[in-house]
Design a protein around this motif. Structure first.
Motif, mmCIF file in Angstrom:
data_model
loop_
_atom_site.group_PDB
_atom_site.id
_atom_site.type_symbol
_atom_site.label_atom_id
_atom_site.label_comp_id
_atom_site.label_asym_id
_atom_site.label_seq_id
_atom_site.Cartn_x
_atom_site.Cartn_y
_atom_site.Cartn_z
ATOM 1 N N MET A 1 60.477 -12.662 -30.639
ATOM 2 C CA MET A 1 59.145 -12.195 -31.004
ATOM 3 C C MET A 1 59.238 -10.749 -31.471
ATOM 4 S SD MET A 1 55.504 -12.213 -28.943
ATOM 5 C CE MET A 1 56.018 -11.098 -27.649
ATOM 6 N N ILE B 1 50.527 -22.142 -31.474
ATOM 7 C CA ILE B 1 51.841 -21.514 -31.420
ATOM 8 C C ILE B 1 52.906 -22.541 -31.034
ATOM 9 C CG2 ILE B 1 53.198 -19.673 -30.382
ATOM 10 C CD1 ILE B 1 50.886 -18.738 -32.175
ATOM 11 N N VAL C 1 58.656 -15.123 -34.185
ATOM 12 C CA VAL C 1 57.205 -15.056 -34.133
ATOM 13 C C VAL C 1 56.839 -13.586 -34.301
ATOM 14 C CG1 VAL C 1 55.114 -15.529 -32.827
ATOM 15 C CG2 VAL C 1 57.098 -17.036 -32.571
ATOM 16 N N VAL D 1 55.066 -17.358 -38.027
ATOM 17 C CA VAL D 1 56.173 -18.107 -37.434
ATOM 18 C C VAL D 1 57.163 -18.352 -38.565
ATOM 19 C CG1 VAL D 1 56.884 -20.188 -36.234
ATOM 20 C CG2 VAL D 1 54.682 -19.138 -35.691
ATOM 21 N N LEU E 1 56.082 -23.577 -33.364
ATOM 22 C CA LEU E 1 57.442 -23.372 -32.864
ATOM 23 C C LEU E 1 58.204 -24.693 -32.793
ATOM 24 C CD1 LEU E 1 57.163 -20.715 -30.001
ATOM 25 C CD2 LEU E 1 58.569 -20.572 -32.062
#
Length: 366
Positions: free
Chosen positions: A242, A262, A281, A294, A266
């Motif tokens: 991230m 999310i 992310v 993403v 993912l």
């Protein structure tokens, strides 16, 4: 605007305050004057009412620094829009204890002066309980992803091997061996269908639950999701990271549904990236909106599929590169959830170069 109060505000609120553990208050912003504060304040804030009466700045100083501008803007909005507001903020008390407070307030008139009247409720236990439920939901989602990723792929390989052996054995092969191979093929197919049905059912049911909006630190939540993936996928080789320009970022969302967005993005990235690929992310805090990206360096989306990616039961659906199943519903549901949050989702992709999904959510999406 509500009708003007017809008798003494202290008498009106004082009688009601004895019947509730909520903090009841009346405040005149133009005069910067606190007309009433119920006795429950002392229990919630752990400080005497007299201290606040003599210095109102002490009250705002108990609000978490990251939430002060938020609550000031909320009270300004009450005066400007004359609409009832419900907000959640954190308190940082003298013993470093953090509490969550839910505030309901509205504008009325008292002696011809704009007066904000409302309640403040300690919702710390509710938030903690919600965190527990959220963590269990994360584990459930991880288990479902394991079912669709770590189980479907090997079972599919077993099925393919059994079919290959049947083909080579031919009709004149050993009858018992052929029978066993048919049983293996049929049971493999049944197991894969059962896993797909379970995943499909979960996706559909979770999308039908109404939105419950609350202030959520999406940085923390995304970090937890990534960590859960790293723990659950014991065989995962892709790098997931991230990147954010802030350490904490609170926005008003339905926590469970927004994290479904999310999770889905993912999960898709993992399905279509090779073991040597990288997934990121990225969270960008803008003035009026939050932008999430993403990004993967996977196989990309074929150009002829791209116009249909967000369609329900899209003809662009395809299994992952390891045979992971797809419902053809995921991105359609995700787009709906983003739009429920008054947001926007789009993507950029090139074959063999990767895909980036963009999710933009306005900060003021009430």
């Amino acid at each position: 605007m509500n009708e003007p109060l017809s008798f003494d505000v202290s008498l009106l609120l004082g009688e009601h305050s004895n019947l509730t553990d909520d903090v009841i208050f009346a405040f005149q912003p133009q005069e910067n004057k606190l007309l009433f504060l119920s006795a429950a304040f002392e229990k919630v804030w752990n400080m005497p009412r007299e201290a606040v009466d003599s210095d109102l700045s002490l009250l705002i100083n108990t609000v978490h620094p990251d939430d002060r501008l938020f609550i000031i803007n909320a009270f300004t909005a009450i005066q400007q829009t004359k609409q009832k507001q419900r907000i959640e903020v954190r308190l940082m008390l003298t013993d470093q204890q953090e509490k969550w407070i839910g505030v309901n307030a509205y504008l009325t008139q008292y002696n011809g002066i704009n007066t904000i009247i409302g309640t403040a409720t300690d919702i710390t236990a509710y938030k903690e309980y919600g965190n527990i439920l959220y963590k269990f939901a994360n584990k459930k989602n991880a288990i479902l992803d394991i079912l669709s990723h770590d189980l479907v792929s090997p079972i599919g390989n077993i099925q393919a091997c059994a079919r290959l052996l049947l083909k080579h054995a031919g009709p004149d092969g050993d009858e018992i061996v052929n029978k066993m191979l048919n049983i293996i093929t049929e049971n493999s197919e049944r197991s894969i269908k059962m896993i797909r049905d379970l995943v499909n059912k979960e996706v559909l049911e979770s999308s039908e639950v109404p939105l419950i909006m609350q202030r959520t630190d999406i940085i923390q939540r995304i970090a937890e999701v990534i960590e859960q993936y790293k723990r659950s996928y014991h065989t995962i080789k892709q790098q997931i990271a991230m990147v954010s320009n802030v350490n904490s970022l609170y926005i008003n969302v339905d926590e469970t549904k927004f994290m479904q967005v999310i999770n889905n993005l993912l999960s898709n990235a993992l399905k279509f990236t090779r073991d040597t690929d990288e997934i990121k992310v990225i969270v960008e805090d803008g003035e009026a909106a939050v932008l999430l990206k993403v990004v993967d360096t996977g196989v990309g989306i074929p150009a002829d599929m791209q116009p249909f990616i967000f369609d329900k039961f899209t003809k662009a659906r395809r299994p992952g590169i390891h045979g992971e199943p797809t419902t053809g519903l995921g991105l359609s549901i995700i787009k709906t959830i983003v739009e429920w949050h008054k947001g926007h989702i789009w993507f950029e992709s090139a074959e063999e170069k990767g895909t980036t999904f963009f999710v933009q959510i306005p900060k003021n999406n009430q």
